[in-house]
Motif scaffolding. Structure first.
Motif, PDB file in Angstrom:
ATOM      1  N   MET A   1     -32.655  -7.553   3.435  1.00  0.00           N
ATOM      2  CA  MET A   1     -32.346  -8.559   2.446  1.00  0.00           C
ATOM      3  C   MET A   1     -31.777  -9.805   3.116  1.00  0.00           C
ATOM      4  SD  MET A   1     -33.446  -7.012  -0.196  1.00  0.00           S
ATOM      5  CE  MET A   1     -33.011  -8.174  -1.444  1.00  0.00           C
ATOM      6  N   LEU A   2     -30.958  -9.605   4.122  1.00  0.00           N
ATOM      7  CA  LEU A   2     -30.378 -10.759   4.812  1.00  0.00           C
ATOM      8  C   LEU A   2     -31.451 -11.576   5.513  1.00  0.00           C
ATOM      9  CD1 LEU A   2     -27.124  -9.152   6.269  1.00  0.00           C
ATOM     10  CD2 LEU A   2     -27.356 -10.645   4.273  1.00  0.00           C
ATOM     11  N   LEU A   3     -32.457 -10.904   6.040  1.00  0.00           N
ATOM     12  CA  LEU A   3     -33.553 -11.631   6.684  1.00  0.00           C
ATOM     13  C   LEU A   3     -34.308 -12.497   5.680  1.00  0.00           C
ATOM     14  CD1 LEU A   3     -34.946  -8.846   9.044  1.00  0.00           C
ATOM     15  CD2 LEU A   3     -33.624 -10.870   9.700  1.00  0.00           C
ATOM     16  N   LEU A   4     -34.462 -12.020   4.459  1.00  0.00           N
ATOM     17  CA  LEU A   4     -35.121 -12.814   3.421  1.00  0.00           C
ATOM     18  C   LEU A   4     -34.276 -14.033   3.056  1.00  0.00           C
ATOM     19  CD1 LEU A   4     -36.555 -10.091   1.030  1.00  0.00           C
ATOM     20  CD2 LEU A   4     -37.843 -11.665   2.486  1.00  0.00           C
ATOM     21  N   LEU A   5     -32.961 -13.836   2.970  1.00  0.00           N
ATOM     22  CA  LEU A   5     -32.078 -14.947   2.625  1.00  0.00           C
ATOM     23  C   LEU A   5     -32.129 -16.059   3.668  1.00  0.00           C
ATOM     24  CD1 LEU A   5     -28.960 -12.998   1.328  1.00  0.00           C
ATOM     25  CD2 LEU A   5     -30.542 -14.391  -0.029  1.00  0.00           C
ATOM     26  N   GLU A   6     -32.408 -15.672   4.897  1.00  0.00           N
ATOM     27  CA  GLU A   6     -32.435 -16.640   5.991  1.00  0.00           C
ATOM     28  C   GLU A   6     -33.793 -17.320   6.144  1.00  0.00           C
ATOM     29  OE1 GLU A   6     -31.303 -14.245   9.303  1.00  0.00           O
ATOM     30  OE2 GLU A   6     -29.228 -14.063   8.627  1.00  0.00           O
ATOM     31  N   ASN A   7     -34.790 -16.914   5.377  1.00  0.00           N
ATOM     32  CA  ASN A   7     -36.139 -17.435   5.537  1.00  0.00           C
ATOM     33  C   ASN A   7     -36.513 -18.294   4.329  1.00  0.00           C
ATOM     34  OD1 ASN A   7     -38.991 -17.733   5.639  1.00  0.00           O
ATOM     35  ND2 ASN A   7     -39.099 -15.947   6.978  1.00  0.00           N
ATOM     36  N   GLU A   8     -36.721 -19.586   4.544  1.00  0.00           N
ATOM     37  CA  GLU A   8     -37.037 -20.504   3.450  1.00  0.00           C
ATOM     38  C   GLU A   8     -38.340 -20.129   2.738  1.00  0.00           C
ATOM     39  OE1 GLU A   8     -36.874 -24.631   4.419  1.00  0.00           O
ATOM     40  OE2 GLU A   8     -34.920 -24.448   5.395  1.00  0.00           O
ATOM     41  N   ARG A   9     -39.275 -19.499   3.436  1.00  0.00           N
ATOM     42  CA  ARG A   9     -40.550 -19.123   2.815  1.00  0.00           C
ATOM     43  C   ARG A   9     -40.382 -18.011   1.788  1.00  0.00           C
ATOM     44  NH1 ARG A   9     -44.740 -17.667   7.066  1.00  0.00           N
ATOM     45  NH2 ARG A   9     -42.978 -16.556   7.912  1.00  0.00           N
ATOM     46  N   SER A  10     -39.222 -17.375   1.743  1.00  0.00           N
ATOM     47  CA  SER A  10     -39.008 -16.296   0.772  1.00  0.00           C
ATOM     48  C   SER A  10     -38.468 -16.802  -0.564  1.00  0.00           C
ATOM     49  CB  SER A  10     -38.041 -15.258   1.340  1.00  0.00           C
ATOM     50  OG  SER A  10     -36.733 -15.792   1.422  1.00  0.00           O
ATOM     51  N   ILE A  11     -38.071 -18.064  -0.623  1.00  0.00           N
ATOM     52  CA  ILE A  11     -37.470 -18.610  -1.844  1.00  0.00           C
ATOM     53  C   ILE A  11     -38.455 -18.507  -3.005  1.00  0.00           C
ATOM     54  CG2 ILE A  11     -36.584 -20.709  -2.949  1.00  0.00           C
ATOM     55  CD1 ILE A  11     -35.496 -21.515  -0.176  1.00  0.00           C
ATOM     56  N   GLY A  12     -37.989 -17.914  -4.096  1.00  0.00           N
ATOM     57  CA  GLY A  12     -38.808 -17.768  -5.294  1.00  0.00           C
ATOM     58  C   GLY A  12     -39.798 -16.626  -5.243  1.00  0.00           C
ATOM     59  N   GLY A  13     -39.843 -15.912  -4.142  1.00  0.00           N
ATOM     60  CA  GLY A  13     -40.797 -14.817  -4.004  1.00  0.00           C
ATOM     61  C   GLY A  13     -40.240 -13.497  -4.497  1.00  0.00           C
ATOM     62  N   THR A  14     -41.135 -12.590  -4.768  1.00  0.00           N
ATOM     63  CA  THR A  14     -40.733 -11.221  -5.089  1.00  0.00           C
ATOM     64  C   THR A  14     -41.248 -10.328  -3.979  1.00  0.00           C
ATOM     65  OG1 THR A  14     -42.718 -10.973  -6.441  1.00  0.00           O
ATOM     66  CG2 THR A  14     -40.667 -11.496  -7.579  1.00  0.00           C
ATOM     67  N   PHE A  15     -40.472  -9.313  -3.657  1.00  0.00           N
ATOM     68  CA  PHE A  15     -40.798  -8.461  -2.526  1.00  0.00           C
ATOM     69  C   PHE A  15     -40.590  -7.005  -2.896  1.00  0.00           C
ATOM     70  CE2 PHE A  15     -39.556 -12.567  -1.025  1.00  0.00           C
ATOM     71  CZ  PHE A  15     -40.499 -12.856  -0.057  1.00  0.00           C
ATOM     72  N   ASN A  16     -41.542  -6.189  -2.511  1.00  0.00           N
ATOM     73  CA  ASN A  16     -41.430  -4.753  -2.716  1.00  0.00           C
ATOM     74  C   ASN A  16     -40.736  -4.129  -1.522  1.00  0.00           C
ATOM     75  OD1 ASN A  16     -42.829  -4.487  -5.183  1.00  0.00           O
ATOM     76  ND2 ASN A  16     -44.771  -4.666  -4.111  1.00  0.00           N
ATOM     77  N   LEU A  17     -39.827  -3.218  -1.799  1.00  0.00           N
ATOM     78  CA  LEU A  17     -39.216  -2.387  -0.773  1.00  0.00           C
ATOM     79  C   LEU A  17     -39.700  -0.978  -1.025  1.00  0.00           C
ATOM     80  CD1 LEU A  17     -35.529  -3.628  -0.847  1.00  0.00           C
ATOM     81  CD2 LEU A  17     -37.304  -4.247   0.767  1.00  0.00           C
ATOM     82  N   GLY A  18     -40.050  -0.301   0.006  1.00  0.00           N
ATOM     83  CA  GLY A  18     -40.510   1.062  -0.185  1.00  0.00           C
ATOM     84  C   GLY A  18     -41.311   1.525   1.000  1.00  0.00           C
TER      85      GLY A  18
END
Length: 95
Positions: A1-18
């Protein structure tokens, strides 16, 4: 999750964990019973009885973690049984 917070390309995206490990609900129930050492029985209840006549349920679900992996390099390192054991232990500790 922290890696997503640090990546501007993740803004507004949805991501599956599993995991890409596919399992049926029946197999999941059997695994929980086995790993918990339970003598519970599996009871089959029609989907419509629980959710209503117009509800739809996909026949297959496998999370696609490709977007997450492409942005962060993340891959699941825990098996389903590992996660179930952790959850069972946590529930027992709360218990």
């Amino acid at each position: 999750m922290l890696l997503l917070l640090e990546n501007e390309r993740s803004i507004g995206g949805t991501f599956n964990l599993g995991s890409s490990e596919e399992t049926s609900i029946l197999d999941l129930g059997r695994r929980v019973i086995e790993l918990a050492g339970s003598d519970s029985e599996i009871v089959f209840v029609p989907h419509e009885e629980v959710y209503g006549p117009h509800s739809e349920e996909p026949l297959q679900r496998v999370p696609d973690t490709g977007r997450l992996r492409s942005l962060t390099g993340w891959r699941s390192t825990h098996s389903l049984d590992d996660v179930l054991r952790d959850v069972i232990a946590e529930v027992r500790a709360e218990g």
